[in-house]
Design a protein around this motif. Structure first.
Motif, short mmCIF file in Angstrom:
data_model
loop_
_atom_site.label_atom_id
_atom_site.label_comp_id
_atom_site.label_asym_id
_atom_site.label_seq_id
_atom_site.Cartn_x
_atom_site.Cartn_y
_atom_site.Cartn_z
N ARG A 196 23.27 7.19 56.64
CA ARG A 196 21.88 7.00 56.45
C ARG A 196 21.54 6.12 55.21
O ARG A 196 20.96 5.08 55.36
CB ARG A 196 21.07 8.21 56.44
CG ARG A 196 20.88 9.24 57.78
CD ARG A 196 19.75 9.93 57.88
NE ARG A 196 19.77 10.88 56.78
CZ ARG A 196 20.39 12.12 56.87
NH1 ARG A 196 21.10 12.47 58.13
NH2 ARG A 196 20.23 12.93 55.79
N ARG A 197 22.30 6.62 54.17
CA ARG A 197 22.07 5.66 52.90
C ARG A 197 22.80 4.38 53.17
O ARG A 197 22.35 3.31 52.84
CB ARG A 197 22.99 6.48 51.79
CG ARG A 197 22.56 5.72 50.28
CD ARG A 197 23.32 6.55 49.32
NE ARG A 197 22.27 7.75 49.15
CZ ARG A 197 22.93 8.54 48.43
NH1 ARG A 197 24.03 8.56 47.62
NH2 ARG A 197 22.31 9.86 48.30
N TRP A 198 23.81 4.36 53.87
CA TRP A 198 24.66 2.88 54.12
C TRP A 198 23.79 2.12 55.19
O TRP A 198 23.53 0.99 54.65
CB TRP A 198 25.96 3.09 54.76
CG TRP A 198 26.33 1.79 55.22
CD1 TRP A 198 27.14 0.90 54.59
CD2 TRP A 198 26.70 1.72 56.85
NE1 TRP A 198 27.82 -0.04 55.41
CE2 TRP A 198 27.23 0.31 56.76
CE3 TRP A 198 26.33 2.48 57.82
CZ2 TRP A 198 27.78 -0.17 58.09
CZ3 TRP A 198 26.60 1.75 59.25
CH2 TRP A 198 27.42 0.48 59.13
N LEU A 199 23.05 2.90 55.96
CA LEU A 199 22.14 1.85 57.09
C LEU A 199 21.08 1.38 56.22
O LEU A 199 20.70 0.24 56.51
CB LEU A 199 21.65 2.74 58.14
CG LEU A 199 22.85 3.02 59.15
CD1 LEU A 199 22.21 4.26 60.21
CD2 LEU A 199 23.20 1.80 59.90
N TRP A 200 20.49 2.13 55.39
CA TRP A 200 19.30 1.90 54.63
C TRP A 200 19.69 0.60 53.76
O TRP A 200 18.88 -0.44 53.57
CB TRP A 200 18.73 2.67 53.78
CG TRP A 200 17.60 2.34 52.98
CD1 TRP A 200 16.30 2.41 53.12
CD2 TRP A 200 17.93 1.91 51.44
NE1 TRP A 200 15.64 1.85 51.84
CE2 TRP A 200 16.40 1.81 51.18
CE3 TRP A 200 18.72 1.66 50.58
CZ2 TRP A 200 16.02 0.94 49.98
CZ3 TRP A 200 18.59 1.53 49.36
CH2 TRP A 200 17.31 1.02 48.99
N ARG A 201 20.89 0.70 52.98
CA ARG A 201 21.35 -0.57 52.21
C ARG A 201 21.54 -1.86 53.04
O ARG A 201 21.19 -2.91 52.52
CB ARG A 201 22.62 -0.20 51.64
CG ARG A 201 23.12 -1.04 50.51
CD ARG A 201 22.95 -0.81 49.10
NE ARG A 201 23.24 -1.64 48.16
CZ ARG A 201 23.14 -1.43 46.81
NH1 ARG A 201 22.73 -0.54 46.40
NH2 ARG A 201 23.50 -2.32 46.13
N VAL A 202 22.07 -1.71 54.27
CA VAL A 202 22.48 -2.92 55.19
C VAL A 202 21.08 -3.69 55.59
O VAL A 202 21.15 -4.62 55.34
CB VAL A 202 23.27 -2.29 56.32
CG1 VAL A 202 23.35 -3.55 57.43
CG2 VAL A 202 24.66 -2.10 55.95
N ARG A 203 20.12 -2.69 55.89
CA ARG A 203 18.92 -3.54 56.11
C ARG A 203 18.24 -4.12 55.12
O ARG A 203 17.87 -5.26 55.44
CB ARG A 203 17.92 -2.24 56.80
CG ARG A 203 18.41 -1.50 58.09
CD ARG A 203 17.68 -0.25 58.36
NE ARG A 203 18.02 0.44 59.31
CZ ARG A 203 17.87 1.58 59.98
NH1 ARG A 203 17.10 2.36 58.92
NH2 ARG A 203 18.47 2.01 60.90
N ALA A 204 18.26 -3.44 53.90
CA ALA A 204 17.67 -3.86 52.60
C ALA A 204 18.40 -5.30 52.20
O ALA A 204 17.99 -6.11 51.78
CB ALA A 204 17.56 -3.04 51.50
N GLN A 205 19.72 -5.39 52.14
CA GLN A 205 20.68 -6.51 51.58
C GLN A 205 20.76 -7.40 52.80
O GLN A 205 20.98 -8.60 52.52
CB GLN A 205 21.88 -5.59 51.22
CG GLN A 205 21.78 -4.86 50.00
CD GLN A 205 23.22 -4.90 49.50
OE1 GLN A 205 23.29 -3.96 48.29
NE2 GLN A 205 24.37 -5.49 50.16
N THR A 206 20.83 -7.19 54.18
CA THR A 206 21.10 -8.26 55.06
C THR A 206 20.07 -8.27 56.05
O THR A 206 19.53 -9.42 56.40
CB THR A 206 22.39 -7.72 55.71
OG1 THR A 206 23.48 -7.48 54.84
CG2 THR A 206 23.12 -8.58 56.73
N GLY A 207 19.52 -7.22 56.58
CA GLY A 207 18.41 -7.18 57.56
C GLY A 207 17.19 -8.10 57.16
O GLY A 207 16.86 -8.94 57.92
#
Length: 639
Positions: A196-207
């Motif tokens: 979940r932490r990784w998904l949140w970071r991906v959305r913030a940095q890339t999405g």
């Protein structure tokens, strides 16, 4: 995009956050060892990883010098995150070699939960994760395929079972010797929490950056269409240029990194230099909403951005690292322009300018944060926040455009209301004037018609009655002659009355009225009337004076037949010949020689009447063959 940001924020609040207590549970203590490599050794390492990923196997087939050190003395504890700041202006090259940085962590023995490895931020060459097994080192992750976006992609790896003894992991991160690198804390923990932490970071940095870039691209195309329709509105052109510059800034999200080193240099130059143009267009956009413009400042900002963009081109000074310089100048330009916009917003007290100034201040603050992260000065585990600042600035700009549009619409409506009031007032004045003019024209028309009738009565009926009166007084007129004169006067009076009847420019109706008036007289004179009258087009010019001329011409022709032709039949004919209509009066009487009467006063009078009507009169006759009178009248008569 707002929903996505709110969702990510709510998700971040639910995720486990680093703390002193969590550091001992999730952020694993790491040990560091380093190896000095050449380019050939690095290429051999990457080739072995690719082969291992494709062919599989129990362990990496590599010489000992390319594997993690086995000597315990080579390992030392390291505080994470591990960061080396940028080396200033010197550009790192292959000539200085490479350094393999080995980070060793230990996974505790198996628990009831699946475990995973998570690294929030890496700024190195491609990463690899190795696991120590009974047969040797085995590669769990080879990140070469994602090397180009590794700096904005957090690393997440599900781990195999650690067994009763636990699992030794080594994160291998090659970097150019002496270069900038940043390695965040290495998290070992339950898989569902770290995922979940990784998904949140991906959305913030890339999405989010991708969503903002695509949204700006669409809005930029829309702004281009508006700018082409209204070239004087510079805000639309500036918005489109800013959107284009932001798309160039984020090209690494959409296109593959060029293979050629020279192309890579130009690629990174364009993506870094475009940030200055994004800020410049944003400042110029905001300044268009101020009533007071400082052209000197705008020109100075443009000149600085243009100079730094040209100076940092990979055409010269290739041994210098221009990244920090580019972003530092961008920060100075942004801070200067934002300070000016904020001063104007405070001075002019315009709501949209204040909102844009606040958004630009937010952008400058977040841009300073990103500059510190980029250079390695602070916050090594943070991700870049300019996409959020861009979102805020974009919303403030849209709000300003919306207020300008609404203001323009309201002003347009107010002007239209005022124009409508002025128009209604003018219409009322014109209606009153037109009513007066119509009354004057009516009175003038009545006067002219009265004068015309008086002239016709005087010249026609009056003249005939006066002549008859004088002749009767002198005793030179017989009873029969007097009756004939009175009959002609009555016929003339009827003609005047008939010419005043509303016939709607219809020549056939006019002739039918004449037939009704003269029918009994023709019958009394022993003439049989053949009526061969066909439909004729309306004559727009046929008014009462012209109708009287037509009736008198036809009456004169019929009177001549009665008095002189000794005829038994008379034929009335009408025909339409395109541009003109024809009226013919034909009899079967004695006829006459045209040469003997062509200079008579009666014929000249008839010809003049026909000319007044814009037509032509023709008479054809010969002794013993009857007479034919033809009147041709135009359908459309020139004024």
């Amino acid at each position: 995009m707002l929903a996505l940001g709110a969702c990510m924020n709510a998700q971040a609040q639910r995720l486990p956050q680093p703390s002193t207590r969590a550091s001992g549970e999730d952020a694993a203590p790491a040990e560091l060892a380093t190896s000095t490599w050449t380019r050939a050794q690095l290429d051999a390492w990457w080739a072995a990883l690719r082969h291992h990923s494709v062919a599989g196997g129990d362990h990496l087939d590599l010489p000992p010098e390319l594997l993690p050190p086995t000597d315990a003395a080579a390992w030392r504890p390291v505080d994470m995150p591990d960061v080396r700041t940028r080396p200033g202006a010197a550009m790192v090259s292959d000539a200085r070699g490479y350094e393999m940085r080995w980070y060793r962590v230990h996974v505790p023995p198996d628990s009831d939960e699946a475990m995973a490895l998570y690294l929030p931020r890496l700024v190195t060459l491609s990463a690899a994760v190795l696991a120590r097994t009974e047969t040797g080192w085995q590669a769990l992750l080879d990140n070469q395929h994602a090397e180009r976006e590794q700096w904005v992609q957090p690393l997440w790896l599900p781990l195999p079972g650690a067994g009763a003894q636990g699992l030794d992991l080594v994160v291998a991160l090659p970097v150019p010797a002496g270069s900038y690198h940043a390695v965040s804390r290495i998290w070992i923990g339950p898989r569902d929490h770290l995922e979940r932490r990784w998904l949140w970071r991906v959305r913030a940095q890339t999405g989010l950056p991708q969503a903002v870039s695509l949204t700006l691209a669409v809005l930029g195309l829309f702004a281009v269409t508006l700018w082409l329709r209204r070239p004087d509105e510079a805000i639309y052109g500036l918005f489109a240029l800013g959107a284009a510059a932001w798309m160039v800034r984020n090209l690494h999200y959409y296109v593959s990194l060029p293979v050629s080193p020279v192309a890579q240099d130009w690629f990174w130059w364009a993506t870094h230099a475009s940030m200055a143009w994004v800020m410049l267009t944003a400042l110029l956009f905001a300044l268009r909403f101020a009533s007071r413009r400082a052209l000197w400042l705008e020109r100075a900002l443009i000149a600085v951005v243009l100079f730094v963009s040209l100076f940092s081109m990979p055409l010269w000074l290739r041994q210098l690292d221009m990244v920090v310089l580019q972003y530092a100048v961008t920060a100075v330009v942004a801070a200067t322009g934002t300070a000016w916009v904020a001063w104007l917003a405070w001075r002019e007290r315009r709501p949209e300018l204040r909102i844009m100034a606040l958004a630009l201040v937010t952008g400058v603050v977040l841009g300073g944060h990103d500059l510190a992260v980029l250079a390695g000065w602070a916050w090594p585990e943070h991700f870049f926040l300019m996409p959020f600042a861009t979102l805020v600035i974009m919303i403030s700009f849209l709000h300003a455009v919306q207020r300008r549009y609404v203001g323009a619409v309201e002003q347009f409506q107010a002007e239209n209301s005022q124009l409508q009031e002025d128009l209604d007032e003018q219409v009322s004045v014109l209606q009153a004037q037109n009513a007066q003019l119509r009354e004057v024209e009516r009175q003038q028309a009545l006067l002219l018609e009265r004068q015309r009738i008086m002239a016709d009565m005087h010249d026609g009926l009056g003249s005939s009655l006066l002549s008859a009166l004088v002749a009767m007084e002198q005793g030179s007129m017989s009873h029969e002659q007097c009756v004939e004169v009175l009959r002609e006067c009555v016929d003339d009076l009827r003609l005047v009355i008939d010419s005043l009847e509303p016939v709607g420019h219809d020549l056939v109706s006019l002739l039918a009225t004449m037939r009704y008036r003269l029918g009994k007289r023709l019958q009394t004179g022993g003439l049989k009337l053949d009526w061969d009258v066909q439909d004729l087009p309306p004559l727009a010019w046929l008014e009462p004076p012209d109708a009287l001329h037509v009736l008198r011409l036809m009456q004169e022709a019929l009177n001549n037949v009665l008095k002189h032709a000794s005829a038994s039949r008379v034929r009335m004919v009408t025909r339409h010949h395109g541009s003109y209509v024809e009226i013919r009066v034909e009899d079967d009487g004695a006829g006459f020689d045209l040469q003997s009467i062509q200079h008579g006063r009666g014929l000249k009078s008839q010809i003049k009447r026909a000319q007044r009507l814009g037509g032509k009169l023709r008479i054809d006759s010969s002794p013993g063959m009857g007479t034919r009178l033809s009147l041709r009248l135009p359908v459309e008569r020139k004024a």
